[in-house]
Scaffold this motif. Structure first.
Motif, PDB file in Angstrom:
ATOM      1  N   GLY A 190      54.057  35.684  37.876  1.00  0.00           N
ATOM      2  CA  GLY A 190      52.904  35.569  37.017  1.00  0.00           C
ATOM      3  C   GLY A 190      51.538  35.217  38.104  1.00  0.00           C
ATOM      4  N   PHE A 191      51.852  34.500  39.012  1.00  0.00           N
ATOM      5  CA  PHE A 191      50.861  34.234  40.138  1.00  0.00           C
ATOM      6  C   PHE A 191      50.558  35.422  40.975  1.00  0.00           C
ATOM      7  CE2 PHE A 191      50.742  29.414  41.248  1.00  0.00           C
ATOM      8  CZ  PHE A 191      51.132  29.095  40.136  1.00  0.00           C
ATOM      9  N   SER A 192      51.555  36.395  41.080  1.00  0.00           N
ATOM     10  CA  SER A 192      51.014  37.663  41.590  1.00  0.00           C
ATOM     11  C   SER A 192      50.032  38.641  40.703  1.00  0.00           C
ATOM     12  CB  SER A 192      52.123  38.476  42.177  1.00  0.00           C
ATOM     13  OG  SER A 192      53.241  37.752  42.649  1.00  0.00           O
ATOM     14  N   ILE A 193      50.399  38.425  39.354  1.00  0.00           N
ATOM     15  CA  ILE A 193      49.831  39.388  38.563  1.00  0.00           C
ATOM     16  C   ILE A 193      48.223  38.640  38.526  1.00  0.00           C
ATOM     17  CG2 ILE A 193      49.282  39.831  36.196  1.00  0.00           C
ATOM     18  CD1 ILE A 193      52.512  40.151  35.792  1.00  0.00           C
ATOM     19  N   LEU A 194      48.222  37.570  38.549  1.00  0.00           N
ATOM     20  CA  LEU A 194      46.719  36.670  38.387  1.00  0.00           C
ATOM     21  C   LEU A 194      46.111  37.205  39.815  1.00  0.00           C
ATOM     22  CD1 LEU A 194      45.356  34.586  36.751  1.00  0.00           C
ATOM     23  CD2 LEU A 194      46.735  32.818  37.924  1.00  0.00           C
ATOM     24  N   ALA A 195      46.808  37.069  40.922  1.00  0.00           N
ATOM     25  CA  ALA A 195      46.178  37.471  42.158  1.00  0.00           C
ATOM     26  C   ALA A 195      45.738  38.787  42.181  1.00  0.00           C
ATOM     27  CB  ALA A 195      47.178  37.259  43.311  1.00  0.00           C
ATOM     28  N   LEU A 196      46.326  39.846  41.620  1.00  0.00           N
ATOM     29  CA  LEU A 196      45.947  41.341  41.762  1.00  0.00           C
ATOM     30  C   LEU A 196      44.818  41.399  40.957  1.00  0.00           C
ATOM     31  CD1 LEU A 196      49.298  43.406  42.163  1.00  0.00           C
ATOM     32  CD2 LEU A 196      47.729  42.487  43.883  1.00  0.00           C
ATOM     33  N   LEU A 197      44.681  40.853  39.545  1.00  0.00           N
ATOM     34  CA  LEU A 197      43.664  40.864  38.747  1.00  0.00           C
ATOM     35  C   LEU A 197      42.402  40.369  39.227  1.00  0.00           C
ATOM     36  CD1 LEU A 197      45.291  40.250  35.303  1.00  0.00           C
ATOM     37  CD2 LEU A 197      44.181  42.182  35.808  1.00  0.00           C
ATOM     38  N   THR A 198      42.591  39.156  40.162  1.00  0.00           N
ATOM     39  CA  THR A 198      41.343  38.823  40.789  1.00  0.00           C
ATOM     40  C   THR A 198      40.841  39.815  41.709  1.00  0.00           C
ATOM     41  OG1 THR A 198      42.439  36.580  40.394  1.00  0.00           O
ATOM     42  CG2 THR A 198      40.572  36.682  42.026  1.00  0.00           C
ATOM     43  N   LEU A 199      41.909  40.345  42.568  1.00  0.00           N
ATOM     44  CA  LEU A 199      41.533  41.340  43.537  1.00  0.00           C
ATOM     45  C   LEU A 199      40.844  42.356  42.823  1.00  0.00           C
ATOM     46  CD1 LEU A 199      44.066  42.042  46.265  1.00  0.00           C
ATOM     47  CD2 LEU A 199      41.777  41.363  46.607  1.00  0.00           C
ATOM     48  N   LEU A 200      41.121  43.034  41.767  1.00  0.00           N
ATOM     49  CA  LEU A 200      40.584  44.079  41.024  1.00  0.00           C
ATOM     50  C   LEU A 200      39.132  43.665  40.485  1.00  0.00           C
ATOM     51  CD1 LEU A 200      40.919  46.921  39.777  1.00  0.00           C
ATOM     52  CD2 LEU A 200      41.908  45.789  37.985  1.00  0.00           C
ATOM     53  N   TYR A 201      39.028  42.464  40.241  1.00  0.00           N
ATOM     54  CA  TYR A 201      37.822  41.622  39.445  1.00  0.00           C
ATOM     55  C   TYR A 201      36.776  41.851  40.779  1.00  0.00           C
ATOM     56  CZ  TYR A 201      34.144  39.082  37.635  1.00  0.00           C
ATOM     57  OH  TYR A 201      33.045  38.541  36.917  1.00  0.00           O
ATOM     58  N   LEU A 202      37.177  41.444  41.953  1.00  0.00           N
ATOM     59  CA  LEU A 202      36.163  41.326  43.251  1.00  0.00           C
ATOM     60  C   LEU A 202      35.843  42.694  43.557  1.00  0.00           C
ATOM     61  CD1 LEU A 202      38.205  38.411  45.151  1.00  0.00           C
ATOM     62  CD2 LEU A 202      35.604  38.318  44.034  1.00  0.00           C
ATOM     63  N   ARG A 203      36.781  43.536  43.499  1.00  0.00           N
ATOM     64  CA  ARG A 203      36.709  45.171  43.966  1.00  0.00           C
ATOM     65  C   ARG A 203      35.348  45.771  43.116  1.00  0.00           C
ATOM     66  NH1 ARG A 203      40.445  48.577  45.924  1.00  0.00           N
ATOM     67  NH2 ARG A 203      39.247  50.050  45.726  1.00  0.00           N
ATOM     68  N   LEU A 204      35.400  45.054  41.757  1.00  0.00           N
ATOM     69  CA  LEU A 204      34.261  45.882  40.700  1.00  0.00           C
ATOM     70  C   LEU A 204      33.172  45.282  40.851  1.00  0.00           C
ATOM     71  CD1 LEU A 204      36.960  46.260  37.727  1.00  0.00           C
ATOM     72  CD2 LEU A 204      36.037  48.267  39.350  1.00  0.00           C
ATOM     73  N   ASN A 205      33.231  43.983  41.038  1.00  0.00           N
ATOM     74  CA  ASN A 205      32.095  43.053  41.106  1.00  0.00           C
ATOM     75  C   ASN A 205      31.292  42.521  42.188  1.00  0.00           C
ATOM     76  OD1 ASN A 205      31.543  42.737  38.103  1.00  0.00           O
ATOM     77  ND2 ASN A 205      33.725  42.458  38.383  1.00  0.00           N
ATOM     78  N   ALA A 206      32.191  42.183  43.239  1.00  0.00           N
ATOM     79  CA  ALA A 206      31.704  41.603  44.308  1.00  0.00           C
ATOM     80  C   ALA A 206      30.540  42.417  45.091  1.00  0.00           C
ATOM     81  CB  ALA A 206      32.669  41.197  45.407  1.00  0.00           C
ATOM     82  N   LYS A 207      29.586  41.509  45.415  1.00  0.00           N
ATOM     83  CA  LYS A 207      28.353  42.195  46.141  1.00  0.00           C
ATOM     84  C   LYS A 207      28.449  41.858  47.825  1.00  0.00           C
ATOM     85  CE  LYS A 207      25.288  42.108  42.414  1.00  0.00           C
ATOM     86  NZ  LYS A 207      26.419  42.032  41.621  1.00  0.00           N
ATOM     87  N   PRO A 208      28.373  42.937  48.497  1.00  0.00           N
ATOM     88  CA  PRO A 208      28.737  42.674  49.932  1.00  0.00           C
ATOM     89  C   PRO A 208      27.810  41.854  50.339  1.00  0.00           C
ATOM     90  CG  PRO A 208      27.701  44.824  49.373  1.00  0.00           C
ATOM     91  CD  PRO A 208      27.854  43.857  48.114  1.00  0.00           C
ATOM     92  N   ILE A 209      28.153  41.057  51.493  1.00  0.00           N
ATOM     93  CA  ILE A 209      27.375  39.901  52.213  1.00  0.00           C
ATOM     94  C   ILE A 209      26.312  40.827  52.960  1.00  0.00           C
ATOM     95  CG2 ILE A 209      27.223  38.360  54.035  1.00  0.00           C
ATOM     96  CD1 ILE A 209      30.253  37.801  53.041  1.00  0.00           C
ATOM     97  N   MET A 210      24.910  40.419  52.964  1.00  0.00           N
ATOM     98  CA  MET A 210      23.998  41.100  53.488  1.00  0.00           C
ATOM     99  C   MET A 210      23.879  40.870  54.942  1.00  0.00           C
ATOM    100  SD  MET A 210      22.155  42.491  51.266  1.00  0.00           S
ATOM    101  CE  MET A 210      20.339  42.680  51.850  1.00  0.00           C
ATOM    102  N   GLY A 211      24.068  41.848  55.663  1.00  0.00           N
ATOM    103  CA  GLY A 211      24.148  41.744  57.365  1.00  0.00           C
ATOM    104  C   GLY A 211      25.580  41.605  57.522  1.00  0.00           C
ATOM    105  N   GLY A 212      26.485  41.316  56.827  1.00  0.00           N
ATOM    106  CA  GLY A 212      27.829  41.192  57.491  1.00  0.00           C
ATOM    107  C   GLY A 212      27.821  39.728  57.840  1.00  0.00           C
TER     108      GLY A 212
END
Ligand code: HEM
Length: 329
Positions: A143-165
């Protein structure tokens, strides 16, 4: 359409959190065998309600004591988990159809689909193997792993890169994975503790007031030969040791995570990384406080449930930090 997909990933993630909470509620309120069969309940699609159905259920399972409230807890968890499985299937189908698009990852939804199928099998074995602790712990980790992978997928689709790294903090990605491994071990130890009904077997704080000595070898004993594992089968000494090890590793987790988060915080110059590290520290503090409260107030269900959910939130905040440390700009 793509925006809808992002929203569906978010909705699926929230549903996964609810399913984890319902699973913990079922386990911690001793309703894991509320329905002795799978996927139905005493041979019915829903909890038997009419007198004739209840009589038939008692006849089919003469060794089981039918309890409506426990059966409903189990079935509600299954209905929500079934809906989660269907949503993950839909996410995979969409990602597969859009597999040419660079913005829609397909491997992650595929992994999620395989994991949710395995998780359903673990749910079935939890019941058919009468709460075998290894299976119960595996189901919690699934259950925790499914939650973790869904979080990763959400981040892959939504997270904005950090300006300048953020080269200063990026060097600590390896260390953040060390923190993640230490936390996963602590979550597994918590699952082992709950699956073996070891919570009431260590009463004092910070150490157990029991007379027996701590035994590391008894912690990893695998009880296999029993017909039913409800309420635990291990000796008092083994359960006390399992409980104590969860506390000892909590101390290790606390020190390792605090040191690594402090290091990342002090070396990072992006606000995003700093705030991720601070969130891990705040959630860690709440989780330790909840663990202590669970013991101090003799394991009230609401606190044990909050302790489970806070563990999930801690895992997600740490995954978020790892993601931003790794993400390319
Ligand atoms: C980073 C720190 C910690 C994490 C990540 C963590 C995680 C967990 C997890 C995942 C469970 C399983 C819950 C379930 O089955 O639903 C658990 C159970 C438990 N934890 Fe922790 N824990 C931590 C610290 C502590 C501390 C400091 C204590 C007490 C001093 C504690 C006491 C307990 C107890 C008593 C249970 C069993 C609850 C029950 O079976 O009703 N935990 N923990």
């Amino acid at each position: 359409m793509y925006k809808n997909y992002k929203n569906w990933v978010l909705i699926t993630g929230l549903l996964a959190l609810i399913v984890v909470a319902l699973g913990a509620y079922t386990r911690l309120s001793d309703a894991g065998l509320g329905c002795p069969d799978w996927p139905g309940c005493y041979g019915f699609l829903t909890v038997p309600k009419h007198e004739a159905d209840i009589a038939q259920a008692a006849q089919s399972y003469p060794d089981m004591m039918f309890e409506t409230a426990k059966a409903w807890k189990e079935m509600i968890h299954r209905y929500f988990a079934g809906t989660l499985g269907l949503l993950i299937l839909a996410l995979f189908v969409y990602a597969f159809l859009k597999r040419q698009s660079p913005t829609t990852p397909v491997k992650l939804p595929l992994l999620l689909l395989l994991l949710v199928i395995f998780q359903a099998a673990l749910g079935m074995w939890t019941v058919t193997m009468n709460l075998q602790p290894l299976i119960v712990m595996g189901h919690l980790l699934g259950g925790f792993s499914i939650l973790a992978l869904l979080t990763l997928l959400y981040l892959r689709l939504n997270a904005k890169p950090i300006m300048g790294g953020d080269a200063g903090a990026r060097r600590y990605f390896g260390l953040s994975l060390v923190a993640l491994s230490v936390l996963i071990i602590q979550i597994a130890l918590g699952g082992w503790l709950a699956a073996n009904y070891a919570a009431p077997h260590c009463n004092g704080l910070p150490l157990c007031s029991n007379a027996q000595p701590f035994s590391l070898s008894s912690v990893f004993q695998l009880p296999l030969e029993h017909g039913n594992y409800e309420f635990g089968v291990l000796s008092q000494q083994a359960r006390m040791s399992i409980h104590l090890l969860h506390r000892i590793w909590a101390l290790v987790t606390c020190i390792v995570l605090a040191l690594i988060m402090w290091r990342i915080y002090s070396r990072a110059y992006s606000q995003k990384i700093k705030s991720c590290a601070v969130s891990v520290l705040v959630v860690l503090f709440c989780q330790i406080a909840l663990g202590l409260a669970v013991v101090h107030w003799h394991i009230p269900l609401s606190m044990a449930l909050a302790h489970n959910l806070m563990a999930a939130i801690l895992l997600l905040t740490l995954i978020r930090l790892c993601y931003y440390l790794k993400a390319r700009t």
